[in-house]
Design an enzyme around this catalytic site. Sequence first.
Site, PDB file in Angstrom:
ATOM      1  N   LEU A  65       0.800  -1.136   0.020  1.00 18.21           N
ATOM      2  CA  LEU A  65      -0.190   0.117  -0.080  1.00 18.21           C
ATOM      3  C   LEU A  65       1.014   1.189  -0.168  1.00 18.21           C
ATOM      4  O   LEU A  65       1.998   1.279   0.130  1.00 18.21           O
ATOM      5  CB  LEU A  65      -0.935   0.046   1.206  1.00 18.21           C
ATOM      6  CG  LEU A  65      -1.825  -1.384   1.414  1.00 18.21           C
ATOM      7  CD1 LEU A  65      -2.432  -1.367   2.820  1.00 18.21           C
ATOM      8  CD2 LEU A  65      -2.910  -1.280   0.171  1.00 18.21           C
ATOM      9  N   PRO A  66       0.352   2.333  -0.456  1.00 15.88           N
ATOM     10  CA  PRO A  66       1.102   3.419  -0.588  1.00 15.88           C
ATOM     11  C   PRO A  66       1.810   4.071   0.707  1.00 15.88           C
ATOM     12  O   PRO A  66       2.612   4.673   0.424  1.00 15.88           O
ATOM     13  CB  PRO A  66       0.150   4.629  -1.226  1.00 15.88           C
ATOM     14  CG  PRO A  66      -0.958   3.836  -1.758  1.00 15.88           C
ATOM     15  CD  PRO A  66      -0.876   2.622  -0.860  1.00 15.88           C
ATOM     16  N   THR A  96       5.903   0.374   2.048  1.00 15.44           N
ATOM     17  CA  THR A  96       7.179   1.204   2.543  1.00 15.44           C
ATOM     18  C   THR A  96       6.276   2.374   3.357  1.00 15.44           C
ATOM     19  O   THR A  96       5.658   3.360   2.997  1.00 15.44           O
ATOM     20  CB  THR A  96       8.113   1.716   1.560  1.00 15.44           C
ATOM     21  OG1 THR A  96       8.675   0.854   0.801  1.00 15.44           O
ATOM     22  CG2 THR A  96       8.993   2.944   2.045  1.00 15.44           C
ATOM     23  N   LYS A 171      14.748   0.151   5.036  1.00 14.66           N
ATOM     24  CA  LYS A 171      14.497   0.648   3.539  1.00 14.66           C
ATOM     25  C   LYS A 171      14.518   2.068   3.655  1.00 14.66           C
ATOM     26  O   LYS A 171      15.078   2.837   2.452  1.00 14.66           O
ATOM     27  CB  LYS A 171      12.947   0.357   3.478  1.00 14.66           C
ATOM     28  CG  LYS A 171      12.454   0.915   2.104  1.00 14.66           C
ATOM     29  CD  LYS A 171      13.055   0.439   0.908  1.00 14.66           C
ATOM     30  CE  LYS A 171      12.418   0.968  -0.408  1.00 14.66           C
ATOM     31  NZ  LYS A 171      10.845   0.554  -0.776  1.00 14.66           N
TER      32      LYS A 171
END
Length: 298
Positions: A65-66, A96, A171
């Site tokens: 998901l965004p 992320t 990340k």
Amino acid sequence: MAKIGFIGVGNMGGPMAQNLIKDGHELKAFDLVGQTLSRIVNAGAAQASSPADAASGVEAVVTMLPAGRHVSDVYTGSGEVLASIDPGTLLIDSSTIDVATSREMHQAAADAGYEMLDAPVSGGVTGAEAGTLTIMCGGSAETFVRAKPFLDVIGKNIFHAGGPGAGQAAKACNNMLLAINMIGISEAFNLSDALGLDRQTLFDIVGTASGGSWALSNYCPVPELVPTTPANKNYNPGFTGAMMLKDLKLSQDAAQSLDVTSPLGAAATMLFSMYCNGGNDGDDFSGIIRMLRGSKVE
């Protein structure tokens, strides 16, 4: 083979889901965008009517998901995933997002009696399609072992970074470094052009010298030097400027909250803000070389 619910099958999630289908897993997918959902249904997934529907009656749920607010809403808000899954369902969030929200979702899952892994990925659409993503995982060692057979299908380099949120932390650091590196590569090629140096010559020299990097060898922002890069496709993404800016903001929010000095990260965030505000947010992030040059790269 397992039954898997997959929520978010866009540019990255779609190829990841397809690789799971090709490996023989039975997928039930959901996405808010009808055309996106239709593509994965045509590839063999069952169509779910909601996140809760995608998450029910499966052995594992994968979300891509965004942003943090979307992940929170899907798991604990209107998406009702935690309220809909069967006992023993494994939760893998490959979005992320910020570390704080990731840890909140881990805690919510644990409170409800479920195992969760944050597993953001690196490698762009090309890596997602090829199943060669690097996956950075946060959660217990036992949950990592349980999730790894699924992750092995969608990635090549899979790391257990630590406890809850550690994958998101890795990340943020990785993409901050990638953004800084891409800006440096762009400036070097722009300077070499002005100095009259042949681009291929510079590429060959730097690739074997101290300035070499993954970004140069695999994602060079100059056309014709690495045939597979977005630079050869008018900077069609890959990995959009908007997504890079999002990740840079996550890195800088973390740095500021922990009082960590990050001058190059801050500078990269400013430059990618300018790039996106200039109408390039949907172009590949490597296209920032054009903005730094001040004209189109020929």
